[in-house]
Design a protein around this motif. Sequence first.
Motif, short mmCIF file in Angstrom:
data_model
loop_
_atom_site.label_atom_id
_atom_site.label_comp_id
_atom_site.label_asym_id
_atom_site.label_seq_id
_atom_site.Cartn_x
_atom_site.Cartn_y
_atom_site.Cartn_z
N LYS A 40 0.87 -1.19 0.00
CA LYS A 40 0.00 0.00 0.00
C LYS A 40 0.90 1.23 0.00
CE LYS A 40 -3.89 -1.95 2.67
NZ LYS A 40 -4.72 -1.75 3.89
N PRO A 41 0.36 2.39 -0.37
CA PRO A 41 1.17 3.61 -0.26
C PRO A 41 1.73 3.78 1.15
CG PRO A 41 -0.83 4.06 -1.50
CD PRO A 41 -0.98 2.67 -0.95
N SER A 369 3.78 14.00 6.92
CA SER A 369 3.07 14.53 5.76
C SER A 369 3.99 15.29 4.81
CB SER A 369 1.94 15.47 6.21
OG SER A 369 0.96 14.77 6.94
N ARG A 371 6.60 16.29 2.01
CA ARG A 371 6.87 15.68 0.71
C ARG A 371 8.02 16.42 0.02
NH1 ARG A 371 4.52 12.33 2.90
NH2 ARG A 371 2.60 11.24 2.29
N ILE A 513 -1.55 17.98 0.34
CA ILE A 513 -0.97 17.01 -0.60
C ILE A 513 -1.12 15.59 -0.05
CG2 ILE A 513 1.19 16.20 -1.64
CD1 ILE A 513 2.09 19.17 -1.64
N ASN A 514 -0.81 15.44 1.23
CA ASN A 514 -0.90 14.12 1.85
C ASN A 514 -2.33 13.59 1.83
OD1 ASN A 514 0.34 11.92 3.38
ND2 ASN A 514 -0.80 12.70 5.11
N TYR A 516 -4.68 14.32 -0.32
CA TYR A 516 -5.00 13.94 -1.70
C TYR A 516 -4.39 12.58 -2.04
CZ TYR A 516 -5.19 13.93 -6.78
OH TYR A 516 -5.41 13.56 -8.08
N GLN A 517 -3.12 12.40 -1.66
CA GLN A 517 -2.44 11.13 -1.98
C GLN A 517 -3.11 9.96 -1.27
OE1 GLN A 517 1.58 12.21 -0.90
NE2 GLN A 517 2.13 12.65 -3.02
N ASN A 518 -3.52 10.17 -0.02
CA ASN A 518 -4.19 9.09 0.71
C ASN A 518 -5.54 8.74 0.09
OD1 ASN A 518 -2.16 8.76 2.60
ND2 ASN A 518 -3.03 10.24 4.03
N LYS A 519 -6.18 9.73 -0.52
CA LYS A 519 -7.51 9.52 -1.09
C LYS A 519 -7.45 8.90 -2.48
CE LYS A 519 -11.84 11.99 -2.00
NZ LYS A 519 -12.53 13.31 -1.92
N PHE A 520 -6.50 9.35 -3.31
CA PHE A 520 -6.52 8.94 -4.71
C PHE A 520 -5.30 8.10 -5.15
CE2 PHE A 520 -9.06 12.90 -4.64
CZ PHE A 520 -10.25 12.38 -5.14
N CYS A 521 -4.29 7.98 -4.30
CA CYS A 521 -3.09 7.26 -4.72
C CYS A 521 -2.89 5.98 -3.94
CB CYS A 521 -1.86 8.17 -4.57
SG CYS A 521 -1.98 9.71 -5.49
#
Length: 521
Positions: A40-41, A369, A371, A513-514, A516-521
Amino acid sequence: MGKYVIGIDAGTMGVRCVIFDLEGNEISSAYFETPTVYPKPGWVEQDANDVIELAYKSVAKAIEKKNVDTSEIISVSFTNQRTSWAPIDKDGNFLHNMILWRDQRGAEIFPWAREQLAKHGMTELDLYKRCGHPLGSVQCGSKAFWYRLNKPELYEKTYKMITPHAMLAKAFGADDWYDEESDANWWLVTNGDTFEFDPELCDIFGMDIDKYPRNMKPGTPIGAVTEEVSRKCGLKVGTPLFVGSGDQQCGAAGVGNSGEAGLGSVCLGTAGLCIGYSATPVRDANGKCHVLGHPAGGYTMEGHASAAASSFRWCRNTFSRFEMTAADLADMDVYTIMSSIAAKAPIGSKGTIFLPWLAGAACPYYNDSARGAFIGMTLGVTKSELLRAAMEGICFEMRGMLDALKDAGFHEFKKLRVTGGAARSDLWNQIQADIYGCPVETVNASEATALGAAMIGAVGAGVFKDLAEASRHMVRVKDTYEPIPENVERYNEVYEVFKACYKGLAADGFEQINAYQNKFC
């Protein structure tokens, strides 16, 4: 007595065996990359059985390459990527992949961990004062808590939670699952001064104290190579095995940072570390710097970065494909080509700032968080500026850790010994000296971590009385880079810009950013 000592290093990217003589010269070595999976991410795992098999393979290859007389091997000792671990059952079967130090799933339990502390009238700083570590996702302790909470059926079956050190020691003939005490504080449930597991901390976090490993002092004899192991890797039956230490403590020992006054060490490898030595127990009043043991006795205080030179590897893979092809055709090191390109850029890379937090920010910010980013680019910025900015940004992160060590009470270092891939670059070493404002030294051994492990084995076998004597025989300074005053002044200005870039993004940008990444990546 014999001529050679061996250090086996189960690192993040692969397993390496290095055979040294008693003057610290590398006689032979072999290295094999360890397959890594990302379920997982933010999750990072390896199969522990791969690590063991590659260790056998690396030893066999190192012996074969130079036809080493195995009857002359005095000792075998181990080092490993720290704060990585796997659970085993009573029969020694692995119940789960090894969870690596870079894995960030431990951050999921921070709110729960804080609640547990609060129920017992403790804060995170109180935890730090007890065990010498802040609550963080790098620590194996936070991931062990996660494992108990999220894999209860496996946790119940778990006999021991062990690091690669114990895996390798047992695989090569140790009579038990031996870990080394100098890294015990990563579990977050120890007494930071004695490295013994603390029953009260275990109770606070609901952990079974008996599931933690049996920790021994570096240099302790733990068994000998068996007939079965001899068939697998070529070592002579009866070759003595000794407890080693974590990769960064071994790296510090391998450059002579074992108590010499005014000396610190910096590692720019897969992870980044700044390490100071103390003969007496230490704590950081701000709770930012890790406290661990040192194989010479005493303690290390460290700042830790999760990516460091891995960020430069990312630059290689992302926008230096042409250089990789050219290096392959010319039989050159691609990083030599990249350094020559970076050398064309001016100090400060025309105002381009690289934030190296591709795996979150550790010391001194502790922001999972955070990046990575390039900031300040204009149409006049070329690949030269991008590559130099990456080198500079990684060093700025290390300077932040050196500042944290100073804030924690360490005197400014009079010199720094550097290791890791960055230490092979003259340009990068000069950048380090200029950014740190301190002389930087390299040593002859290209694999200081394996050398440190081998030195511990040599001391355990009685070749040397202690690591200080081993250093005098086996560690030699190769080059010294003095800071250039005008460069130091310029970099002091750029460092302030670097810190401002973090502050600006930490206010809101990183969190968005974090999310968004957790939601879509």
